[in-house]
Structures are given as C-alpha cells and as structure tokens.
Write an enzyme that holds these catalytic residues in place. Structure first.
Site, PDB file in Angstrom:
ATOM      1  N   ASP A   1      32.382  36.997  42.417  1.00 21.82           N
ATOM      2  CA  ASP A   1      32.352  37.019  40.946  1.00 21.82           C
ATOM      3  C   ASP A   1      33.290  35.978  40.322  1.00 21.82           C
ATOM      4  O   ASP A   1      33.310  35.817  39.104  1.00 21.82           O
ATOM      5  CB  ASP A   1      32.777  38.403  40.420  1.00 21.82           C
ATOM      6  CG  ASP A   1      31.654  39.429  40.524  1.00 21.82           C
ATOM      7  OD1 ASP A   1      30.492  39.019  40.711  1.00 21.82           O
ATOM      8  OD2 ASP A   1      31.953  40.626  40.416  1.00 21.82           O
TER       9      ASP A   1
ATOM     10  N   LYS B   1      34.471  41.716  32.690  1.00 15.80           N
ATOM     11  CA  LYS B   1      33.032  41.474  32.476  1.00 15.80           C
ATOM     12  C   LYS B   1      32.258  42.774  32.603  1.00 15.80           C
ATOM     13  O   LYS B   1      32.720  43.733  33.240  1.00 15.80           O
ATOM     14  CB  LYS B   1      32.473  40.433  33.450  1.00 15.80           C
ATOM     15  CG  LYS B   1      32.446  40.848  34.928  1.00 15.80           C
ATOM     16  CD  LYS B   1      31.164  41.545  35.366  1.00 15.80           C
ATOM     17  CE  LYS B   1      31.214  41.947  36.826  1.00 15.80           C
ATOM     18  NZ  LYS B   1      30.800  43.178  37.271  1.00 15.80           N
TER      19      LYS B   1
HETATM   20  P1  ATP Z   1      33.801  43.711  40.666  1.00 17.11           P
HETATM   21  O1  ATP Z   1      33.322  44.097  39.321  1.00 17.11           O
HETATM   22  O2  ATP Z   1      33.937  42.203  40.839  1.00 17.11           O
HETATM   23  O3  ATP Z   1      33.064  44.390  41.792  1.00 17.11           O
HETATM   24  P2  ATP Z   1      35.940  45.640  40.625  1.00 17.11           P
HETATM   25  O4  ATP Z   1      36.250  45.854  39.177  1.00 17.11           O
HETATM   26  O5  ATP Z   1      35.013  46.643  41.243  1.00 17.11           O
HETATM   27  O6  ATP Z   1      35.336  44.183  40.793  1.00 17.11           O
HETATM   28  P3  ATP Z   1      38.634  44.963  41.190  1.00 17.11           P
HETATM   29  O7  ATP Z   1      39.447  45.815  40.294  1.00 17.11           O
HETATM   30  O8  ATP Z   1      38.441  43.556  40.807  1.00 17.11           O
HETATM   31  O9  ATP Z   1      37.226  45.668  41.465  1.00 17.11           O
HETATM   32  O10 ATP Z   1      39.308  44.970  42.643  1.00 17.11           O
HETATM   33  C1  ATP Z   1      38.874  45.727  43.678  1.00 17.11           C
HETATM   34  C2  ATP Z   1      39.749  45.545  44.919  1.00 17.11           C
HETATM   35  O11 ATP Z   1      40.412  44.276  44.937  1.00 17.11           O
HETATM   36  C3  ATP Z   1      40.823  46.581  45.033  1.00 17.11           C
HETATM   37  O12 ATP Z   1      40.780  47.050  46.345  1.00 17.11           O
HETATM   38  C4  ATP Z   1      42.124  45.869  44.777  1.00 17.11           C
HETATM   39  O13 ATP Z   1      43.177  46.370  45.564  1.00 17.11           O
HETATM   40  C5  ATP Z   1      41.810  44.447  45.171  1.00 17.11           C
HETATM   41  N1  ATP Z   1      42.540  43.443  44.356  1.00 17.11           N
HETATM   42  C6  ATP Z   1      43.070  42.312  44.820  1.00 17.11           C
HETATM   43  N2  ATP Z   1      43.632  41.613  43.827  1.00 17.11           N
HETATM   44  C7  ATP Z   1      43.456  42.309  42.695  1.00 17.11           C
HETATM   45  C8  ATP Z   1      43.831  42.086  41.341  1.00 17.11           C
HETATM   46  N3  ATP Z   1      44.511  40.998  40.963  1.00 17.11           N
HETATM   47  N4  ATP Z   1      43.448  43.008  40.415  1.00 17.11           N
HETATM   48  C9  ATP Z   1      42.728  44.098  40.798  1.00 17.11           C
HETATM   49  N5  ATP Z   1      42.374  44.358  42.065  1.00 17.11           N
HETATM   50  C10 ATP Z   1      42.721  43.484  43.010  1.00 17.11           C
END
Ligand code: ATP
Length: 294
Positions: free
Chosen positions: A138, A11
């Site tokens: 989210d 997203k």
């Molecule tokens: P958001 O946009 O919801 O803030 P994000 O893109 O910043 O998410 P993600 O990549 O979803 O961040 O994940 C961030 C944290 O979640 C990391 O520390 C990662 O280790 C942990 N994590 C747990 N499960 C997953 C997964 N299936 N995929 C990615 N990260 C994950």
C-alpha cells in the site's frame, strides 16, 4: 534543515476486489482507494544520534526495521546512496493500528516524502512510490494519495477524479483480523459477489456521491466469520440509519466507514457509535495533496 514534521493520512477502500491468486503467491487486486483527513503526525530528526529508529510511545509497535517507517528510511537511503547514519522518527499515532486504514504504510510514505525534502534528493513522487514498493504493497498508493485505482498487488496506480466533498465516519469494531487469514479464507470461499468497480468510477467521474456510496463493496466482508460479519453489519446499519448514503469495511478490516452528505448526521453517528466503540472518527476526503492537514 535537519528536522521536519509532516502528516500521514489514513486511507479507505471504496472498493476491494480480488481477481485471482497469482503464481507468485500474491493476489491480483483491484481497489478504489481514497485518502482521508485522519492523520498520524511524524517528526524526522537527523540531529539525534543512535542510528535509524522510531519511537511512538506504544509498546506494541516496533522501533526497529520492522516498523514500516524505519524500513522506508532504510529503503530511501539505499536507493539514493545516502551516507547519513542517524535518524529519529517520532510517530504520534492517531490512525488505528491493524485496522485496514493503512496507518503503517502511510507512515512509510510520509518518511519517503520527508526524506526527499530533507536530503534535497529531488525525486519525483513516482520514483518515491517505486522505492516504497519494497516496503509494502500500500506504500506506493500512500505516496501519491488522494483518489486512485490500485491494481496488481496495489502498486499499479491510476489517478481518479476525487470523491465529491462529504463526511466520512470511521468505526473500528472490537475484534481484530489477520490479513493472511483473510486471503486464505478468500482462497477457500471464492465469494461470488463482486464490486461494480466501473460503476463506482463512473460515479466519481460524474461527481455523484450517491452513486459512489451505493457501490461501496469489499469482498473480504464475505470471508468473515458469522460473529464478525454480524458486528460489521450492525455498524453498517447504525451508520445508514444515522443518514449514511452507504457503508462498507475498509481494506483488510475491520474498520467500517460510512459516507455522509450532511455533517450533522455524521456527527450524530459518531456520538452514537462512541457509546459502544472506543475508536470512532469523523473525517473528510482529501482531494489533492495540498489538502493534507499541516
Ligand atoms: P492496511 O490497510 O495497509 O492493510 P492496516 O491498517 O491493516 O494496514 P497497519 O496499522 O498499517 O495495518 O499495520 C499493521 C502491522 O504493521 C502491525 O502488525 C504493526 O505492528 C505493523 N507496523 C509496522 N510499522 C507500523 C507503523 N508505523 N504503524 C502501524 N503499524 C505498524
């Protein structure tokens, strides 16, 4: 059926506004969210003994319940009173990790959708979104997807008209951001500049891509350090110079995206940005659940 493969779309935030710091410690948010065609691929396999666990081939991602995909499976089993013990969740990650593009939340949402199908539980998307609330803020949005206004911690969702057809270039800067640190920086700085969320929603209602693109806005951009801000601005300028109608940082960053009405210009932007950044993607908006790639 004991196994299933499905796609988990990333997203972007067309807007991200923080209204206040709540008494319960969370922040009251107001965000316009949009699913895009960049997807993780997820395989669920009930036939594989070894408990509920994930595998991704990535050393920095956990395979136990701190993986959001596993947390979602546990939450689903508890909510539905399931007695199954073994589930292998194979994650083929394409969405950049820790990038503000909800990769983990989307994996969790895909697990909820997939288990609903595999177990024949027959829960509504709203019921799945409610289960997802405990997994991550989210996740409810990622269950429903497409275009939505997200309020509260992100769990109060109102569907919006789709983003008009366009091309979206995503580029992850070279630095990382900590989400808790960003909220602390917002608490301290309380930036005055805010998104015109209503104006952007009006743009969606009128199918006016330019009006939407002119109102992309993320308050977190105003809490970045000067060095981080310069890098984000440089990517935004590169996107606009390549022909983007507007550009902004997504979510808690640092991924920056630009909206294009011309595919050739978007492809040129990808080529240019790839000279400096390893994670650059050309995507399209997802306007309905049927458009999620298979
Ligand atoms: P958001 O946009 O919801 O803030 P994000 O893109 O910043 O998410 P993600 O990549 O979803 O961040 O994940 C961030 C944290 O979640 C990391 O520390 C990662 O280790 C942990 N994590 C747990 N499960 C997953 C997964 N299936 N995929 C990615 N990260 C994950």
């Amino acid at each position: 059926m004991t196994s299933l493969t499905l796609q988990a779309p990333a997203k972007i935030n067309l807007t991200l506004d923080i209204l206040r710091h709540r008494e319960d410690g969370y922040h009251e948010l107001c965000m316009v969210m949009q699913s895009v065609s960049l997807c993780d691929r997820i395989r669920l396999d009930f036939g594989s003994p070894g408990g509920i666990r994930a595998e991704s081939g990535l050393r920095f991602l956990p395979n136990d319940k701190s993986n959001l995909a596993v947390a979602a499976a546990l939450a689903f089993r508890q909510a539905t009173g399931g007695r199954w013990q073994d589930l292998l969740i194979s994650l083929q990650k394409r969405i950049p990790v820790c990038a503000g593009t909800a990769g983990g939340s989307s994996d969790a949402a895909a697990v909820l959708r997939g288990l609903n199908q595999l177990t024949g539980a027959g829960l509504s998307p709203q019921a799945l979104a409610q289960i997802g609330e405990a997994v991550g803020s989210d996740v409810p949005y990622c269950v429903l997807g497409t275009t939505a206004l997200a309020q509260g911690r992100g769990e109060k969702l109102t569907p919006l008209p789709p983003l008009p057809p366009c091309w979206i270039v995503l580029c992850k800067p070279l630095f990382s951001l900590s989400t808790p640190a960003l909220y602390r920086a917002w608490d301290k700085a309380r930036p005055k500049l805010r998104p015109d969320t209503q104006g952007l929603i009006q743009g969606l209602e009128q199918g006016d891509l330019t009006a939407v693109a002119q109102r992309l806005f993320n308050v977190f951009e105003h809490t970045l350090s000067p060095r981080q801000r310069r890098e984000v601005e440089a990517i935004k300028v590169a996107l606009v110079q390549a022909g983007a109608l507007g550009a902004a940082m997504s979510g808690s960053g640092p991924t920056v995206f630009g909206l294009f009405d011309q595919e050739v210009a978007a492809q040129d932007a990808v080529t240019l940005l790839k000279e400096s950044y390893p994670e650059v993607f050309l995507t399209r908006p997802i306007a309905s659940p049927e458009e999620i790639p298979v």
